[in-house]
Scaffold this active site. Sequence first.
Site, short mmCIF file in Angstrom:
data_model
loop_
_atom_site.label_atom_id
_atom_site.label_comp_id
_atom_site.label_asym_id
_atom_site.label_seq_id
_atom_site.Cartn_x
_atom_site.Cartn_y
_atom_site.Cartn_z
N THR A 43 22.96 51.00 9.16
CA THR A 43 24.27 50.37 8.93
C THR A 43 24.32 49.66 7.58
OG1 THR A 43 23.51 48.38 10.10
CG2 THR A 43 24.75 50.00 11.38
N GLY A 110 4.27 41.73 16.07
CA GLY A 110 2.89 42.18 15.87
C GLY A 110 2.47 41.97 14.42
N TYR A 153 24.07 45.09 23.02
CA TYR A 153 23.74 44.16 21.91
C TYR A 153 23.29 42.82 22.49
CZ TYR A 153 24.53 41.43 17.58
OH TYR A 153 24.40 40.62 16.48
N LYS A 157 19.42 41.22 22.30
CA LYS A 157 19.11 39.94 21.64
C LYS A 157 18.50 38.95 22.62
CE LYS A 157 20.54 40.77 17.40
NZ LYS A 157 19.65 40.72 16.24
N THR A 183 29.64 35.31 10.73
CA THR A 183 29.47 35.03 9.31
C THR A 183 30.23 36.09 8.52
OG1 THR A 183 27.34 34.02 9.71
CG2 THR A 183 27.72 34.85 7.50
N1 NAD Z 1 26.82 38.92 10.41
C1 NAD Z 1 26.95 38.13 11.47
O1 NAD Z 1 27.99 37.48 11.63
C2 NAD Z 1 25.83 38.01 12.48
C3 NAD Z 1 26.03 37.15 13.57
C4 NAD Z 1 25.02 37.03 14.50
C5 NAD Z 1 23.83 37.70 14.33
N2 NAD Z 1 23.66 38.53 13.26
C6 NAD Z 1 22.39 39.26 13.18
O2 NAD Z 1 21.93 39.28 11.83
C7 NAD Z 1 21.31 40.54 11.55
C8 NAD Z 1 21.98 41.18 10.35
O3 NAD Z 1 23.37 41.39 10.61
P1 NAD Z 1 24.34 41.95 9.49
O4 NAD Z 1 25.69 41.40 9.76
O5 NAD Z 1 23.74 41.76 8.16
O6 NAD Z 1 24.36 43.51 9.87
P2 NAD Z 1 24.13 44.79 8.97
O7 NAD Z 1 24.47 45.98 9.81
O8 NAD Z 1 24.83 44.65 7.66
O9 NAD Z 1 22.57 44.75 8.68
C9 NAD Z 1 21.60 45.23 9.58
C10 NAD Z 1 20.56 46.02 8.79
O10 NAD Z 1 19.55 46.48 9.68
C11 NAD Z 1 19.19 47.82 9.33
N3 NAD Z 1 18.58 48.45 10.50
C12 NAD Z 1 19.15 48.71 11.70
N4 NAD Z 1 18.26 49.30 12.53
C13 NAD Z 1 17.10 49.39 11.84
C14 NAD Z 1 15.81 49.89 12.15
N5 NAD Z 1 15.53 50.44 13.35
N6 NAD Z 1 14.84 49.82 11.20
C15 NAD Z 1 15.09 49.29 9.97
N7 NAD Z 1 16.31 48.79 9.63
C16 NAD Z 1 17.29 48.85 10.54
C17 NAD Z 1 20.52 48.42 8.90
O11 NAD Z 1 20.39 49.61 8.14
C18 NAD Z 1 21.15 47.27 8.12
O12 NAD Z 1 20.77 47.31 6.76
C19 NAD Z 1 21.41 41.37 12.82
O13 NAD Z 1 20.21 41.26 13.54
C20 NAD Z 1 22.53 40.72 13.57
O14 NAD Z 1 22.40 40.89 14.97
C21 NAD Z 1 24.64 38.70 12.34
#
Ligand code: NAD
Length: 325
Positions: A43, A110, A153, A157, A183
């Site tokens: 993503t 790990g 999801y 988590k 965010t």
């Molecule tokens: N943006 C928000 O408002 C928000 C809120 C709560 C939690 N989060 C958490 O923060 C983290 C980042 O969110 P974001 O908004 O930047 O999303 P995003 O989709 O922009 O970033 C997620 C990244 O993870 C990578 N990814 C997914 N599966 C993978 C895998 N198996 N191996 C390696 N890379 C992988 C994707 O390619 C992407 O670059 C997530 O864990 C999300 O749950 C974000």
Amino acid sequence: MVRAARTVRRAVVTGGAGFLGSHLCEQLLARDVEVVCLDNFLTGSPQNVVHLVEHPGFRLVRCDVTDFVHVPGPVDLVLHFASPASPLDYLRMPIETLKVGSLGTLHTLGLAREKGARYVLASTSEVYGDPLRHPQDEEYWGNVNPVGPRGVYDEAKRFSEALTTAYRTSKGTDTGIVRIFNTYGPRMRADDGRAIPAFVGQALEGRPLTVAGDGSQTRSICYVDDTVRGILAMAFSTEAGPVNIGNPDELSMLRLAQWIVELTGSTSEIGFVDLPVDDPKVRRPDTTRAERLLGWRPTVPSEEGLRRTVDWFAGRLQAAAAQAG
Ligand SMILES: NC(=O)c1ccc[n+]([C@@H]2O[C@H](COP(=O)([O-])OP(=O)(O)OC[C@H]3O[C@@H](n4cnc5c(N)ncnc54)[C@H](O)[C@@H]3O)[C@@H](O)[C@H]2O)c1
């Protein structure tokens, strides 16, 4: 009182080519921390970190953290941010989401254990589900439907929080959990389905804004610079958490849509679409713990953050139009 943790010289950021991850990589480099960014671009995109690739302290490695994680050399900090994060993404990729929350968390824990590194898990306000307590503090256990569409999801988590806690209690790994609330900011994908990029894109292109339900459901929106500062405060501490990181500035989705129309000077109308299944009705963090343990609180007013975000999206649209024409 914030306790100082180890000196951090080298960090691994999973999901580092995503929205939050790319800002984290940038801020770590600005603090003279070397960064190894692991991402499979599910993503996210290399475009988000293209400005960092020439930096001598930055390495981008294409890797799926659900397969295995191997990083040669010392590592002081592991930030596990890999996961689809928008409802559109995780509903399209339910198995990938569950795998990265379970296997991805196992593999990265790990790594932290092997290297003796501090570990920070990106958890989410979604662990509170459709909350029966408002605002949400960290003592609240949540109200999640495991077999509803969002369960992939939310439960991934919740499992990753339990696994992180087990590594702390049974293996002595120095772990921390941040529960991140909505965010927004530059580098979100215009088509990721989240309300702010969707509304901004629609308003800038003069299309109707698609508000879900009657728009009375609330969210609390935090500008990315504040969120990243909070996450790094957690990373550089020894706190276990969970700690809420978010802005208590709560507003209805209808108000947000109206505000974005005003800020963009758009003539777009506001339309209404069906409310997604199990959509939370309210969301607001209690940030007392973050203030007390980390000395952190958000400082960017929503008007300012939204303006910066609108400017960034407008710049992208202009650049795309210039390239096309
Ligand atoms: N943006 C928000 O408002 C928000 C809120 C709560 C939690 N989060 C958490 O923060 C983290 C980042 O969110 P974001 O908004 O930047 O999303 P995003 O989709 O922009 O970033 C997620 C990244 O993870 C990578 N990814 C997914 N599966 C993978 C895998 N198996 N191996 C390696 N890379 C992988 C994707 O390619 C992407 O670059 C997530 O864990 C999300 O749950 C974000």
